[in-house]
Design a protein around this motif. Structure first.
Motif, PDB file in Angstrom:
ATOM      1  N   ILE A 156      85.482  61.812  10.937  1.00  0.00           N
ATOM      2  CA  ILE A 156      84.559  60.653  11.572  1.00  0.00           C
ATOM      3  C   ILE A 156      83.353  61.341  11.752  1.00  0.00           C
ATOM      4  O   ILE A 156      82.983  62.179  12.477  1.00  0.00           O
ATOM      5  CB  ILE A 156      85.058  59.957  12.600  1.00  0.00           C
ATOM      6  CG1 ILE A 156      86.337  59.393  12.662  1.00  0.00           C
ATOM      7  CG2 ILE A 156      83.981  58.925  13.223  1.00  0.00           C
ATOM      8  CD1 ILE A 156      87.072  58.620  13.794  1.00  0.00           C
ATOM      9  N   ARG A 157      82.121  60.903  11.204  1.00  0.00           N
ATOM     10  CA  ARG A 157      80.785  61.394  11.252  1.00  0.00           C
ATOM     11  C   ARG A 157      79.997  60.494  12.246  1.00  0.00           C
ATOM     12  O   ARG A 157      80.114  59.154  12.109  1.00  0.00           O
ATOM     13  CB  ARG A 157      80.139  61.493   9.827  1.00  0.00           C
ATOM     14  CG  ARG A 157      80.659  62.306   8.950  1.00  0.00           C
ATOM     15  CD  ARG A 157      79.800  62.304   7.702  1.00  0.00           C
ATOM     16  NE  ARG A 157      78.375  62.252   7.774  1.00  0.00           N
ATOM     17  CZ  ARG A 157      77.448  61.942   6.865  1.00  0.00           C
ATOM     18  NH1 ARG A 157      77.879  61.809   5.858  1.00  0.00           N
ATOM     19  NH2 ARG A 157      76.359  61.819   7.197  1.00  0.00           N
TER      20      ARG A 157
ATOM     21  N   PRO B 252      78.033  50.618  12.907  1.00  0.00           N
ATOM     22  CA  PRO B 252      77.296  51.759  12.638  1.00  0.00           C
ATOM     23  C   PRO B 252      78.151  53.015  11.900  1.00  0.00           C
ATOM     24  O   PRO B 252      77.670  53.833  11.499  1.00  0.00           O
ATOM     25  CB  PRO B 252      76.611  52.278  13.748  1.00  0.00           C
ATOM     26  CG  PRO B 252      77.504  51.885  14.875  1.00  0.00           C
ATOM     27  CD  PRO B 252      78.173  50.479  14.366  1.00  0.00           C
ATOM     28  N   SER B 253      79.378  52.755  11.936  1.00  0.00           N
ATOM     29  CA  SER B 253      80.286  53.885  11.315  1.00  0.00           C
ATOM     30  C   SER B 253      80.325  53.912  10.079  1.00  0.00           C
ATOM     31  O   SER B 253      80.397  53.046   9.340  1.00  0.00           O
ATOM     32  CB  SER B 253      81.934  53.567  11.824  1.00  0.00           C
ATOM     33  OG  SER B 253      82.614  54.492  11.270  1.00  0.00           O
ATOM     34  N   LEU B 254      80.141  55.276   9.553  1.00  0.00           N
ATOM     35  CA  LEU B 254      80.234  55.443   8.189  1.00  0.00           C
ATOM     36  C   LEU B 254      81.707  55.896   7.596  1.00  0.00           C
ATOM     37  O   LEU B 254      82.105  55.543   6.489  1.00  0.00           O
ATOM     38  CB  LEU B 254      79.494  56.772   7.640  1.00  0.00           C
ATOM     39  CG  LEU B 254      78.061  56.790   7.804  1.00  0.00           C
ATOM     40  CD1 LEU B 254      77.637  58.206   7.844  1.00  0.00           C
ATOM     41  CD2 LEU B 254      77.251  55.802   7.226  1.00  0.00           C
TER      42      LEU B 254
ATOM     43  N   LYS C 170      76.400  53.228   2.688  1.00  0.00           N
ATOM     44  CA  LYS C 170      77.137  53.979   1.948  1.00  0.00           C
ATOM     45  C   LYS C 170      78.536  53.848   2.779  1.00  0.00           C
ATOM     46  O   LYS C 170      78.839  54.943   3.289  1.00  0.00           O
ATOM     47  CB  LYS C 170      76.670  55.433   2.024  1.00  0.00           C
ATOM     48  CG  LYS C 170      75.340  55.621   0.936  1.00  0.00           C
ATOM     49  CD  LYS C 170      74.944  57.019   0.880  1.00  0.00           C
ATOM     50  CE  LYS C 170      73.981  56.606  -0.133  1.00  0.00           C
ATOM     51  NZ  LYS C 170      73.420  58.207  -0.177  1.00  0.00           N
ATOM     52  N   SER C 171      78.996  52.605   3.032  1.00  0.00           N
ATOM     53  CA  SER C 171      80.185  52.479   3.682  1.00  0.00           C
ATOM     54  C   SER C 171      81.118  51.407   2.888  1.00  0.00           C
ATOM     55  O   SER C 171      80.586  50.481   2.286  1.00  0.00           O
ATOM     56  CB  SER C 171      80.153  52.049   5.013  1.00  0.00           C
ATOM     57  OG  SER C 171      79.783  50.728   5.112  1.00  0.00           O
ATOM     58  N   ALA C 172      82.327  51.483   3.074  1.00  0.00           N
ATOM     59  CA  ALA C 172      83.229  50.574   2.318  1.00  0.00           C
ATOM     60  C   ALA C 172      82.991  49.049   2.772  1.00  0.00           C
ATOM     61  O   ALA C 172      83.022  48.202   2.084  1.00  0.00           O
ATOM     62  CB  ALA C 172      84.799  50.887   2.696  1.00  0.00           C
ATOM     63  N   THR C 173      82.548  48.838   3.920  1.00  0.00           N
ATOM     64  CA  THR C 173      81.935  47.399   4.428  1.00  0.00           C
ATOM     65  C   THR C 173      80.939  46.777   3.983  1.00  0.00           C
ATOM     66  O   THR C 173      80.646  45.776   3.588  1.00  0.00           O
ATOM     67  CB  THR C 173      81.773  47.508   5.866  1.00  0.00           C
ATOM     68  OG1 THR C 173      82.787  48.596   6.436  1.00  0.00           O
ATOM     69  CG2 THR C 173      81.778  46.275   6.483  1.00  0.00           C
ATOM     70  N   SER C 174      79.994  47.729   3.178  1.00  0.00           N
ATOM     71  CA  SER C 174      78.684  47.303   2.597  1.00  0.00           C
ATOM     72  C   SER C 174      79.426  46.538   1.233  1.00  0.00           C
ATOM     73  O   SER C 174      78.198  45.750   0.777  1.00  0.00           O
ATOM     74  CB  SER C 174      78.036  48.407   2.187  1.00  0.00           C
ATOM     75  OG  SER C 174      78.532  49.293   1.063  1.00  0.00           O
ATOM     76  N   GLU C 175      80.401  46.754   0.787  1.00  0.00           N
ATOM     77  CA  GLU C 175      80.748  45.919  -0.450  1.00  0.00           C
ATOM     78  C   GLU C 175      80.852  44.408  -0.255  1.00  0.00           C
ATOM     79  O   GLU C 175      80.722  43.879  -1.371  1.00  0.00           O
ATOM     80  CB  GLU C 175      82.289  46.489  -0.877  1.00  0.00           C
ATOM     81  CG  GLU C 175      82.136  47.708  -1.444  1.00  0.00           C
ATOM     82  CD  GLU C 175      83.660  48.252  -1.756  1.00  0.00           C
ATOM     83  OE1 GLU C 175      84.547  47.305  -1.990  1.00  0.00           O
ATOM     84  OE2 GLU C 175      83.853  49.637  -2.015  1.00  0.00           O
TER      85      GLU C 175
END
Length: 163
Positions: free
Chosen positions: A1-2, A74-76, A99-104
């Motif tokens: 986790i970043r 905010p999690s990547l 740049k996250s899965a949620t951005s889709e």
């Protein structure tokens, strides 16, 4: 986790104070960095702007989403984005990393925004707050398009093409 570097945490509070002086951030959940964030809020004298609710039981989640002007994830590292979809289903626009899965399932300006940097996140949240009423209906439509039934149907269509 970043996690975001500690030095970049809360750089946007000045922007919020100037644009939306009565903004309150509700931080839900718990984790290993919780005490660090609570201490950071105290160090910066931001206690009036932050509420740490801790774990939120399932029966109260809808109320939290409905009370929010924006949902920020905010999690990547978010493999499913369930909490973002839950917020959308309540008509609450979302703000997530680009740049996250949620951005889709973010349609810029329709149901939320994506961000790359902390200051950009602040700007996007302010835009959501100013446009929330206009974004609520599309937010709900997005969540409905990701229902279990519709998602299963899409997967079955892919399987049929493969077989």
């Amino acid at each position: 986790i970043r996690r975001p570097p500690r030095s970049t945490l809360f750089p946007y509070t000045t922007l919020f104070r100037s644009e939306i002086p009565d903004a309150v951030f509700v931080i839900a959940g718990k984790g290993p960095a919780l005490e660090h964030y609570k201490n950071l809020v105290k160090e910066r004298h931001l206690e009036e702007s932050f509420v740490f609710s801790g774990f939120v039981p399932d029966e109260l989640l809808r109320a939290y989403y409905n009370c929010a002007d924006a949902f920020v994830l905010p999690s990547l590292f978010e493999t499913q984005g369930l909490s973002a979809l839950e917020a959308l289903s309540c008509g609450t626009p979302i703000c997530v990393p680009a740049k996250s899965a949620t951005s889709e399932f973010v349609f810029r300006g329709e149901n939320g925004y994506c961000f790359s940097e902390a200051d950009e996140c602040a700007e996007k949240i302010i835009q959501i707050i100013r446009r929330k009423g206009k974004m609520a209906e599309y937010s709900r439509k997005t969540a409905l398009s990701c229902s279990i039934e519709k998602s299963t149907s899409r997967i079955m269509e892919i399987y049929k093409k493969i077989i």
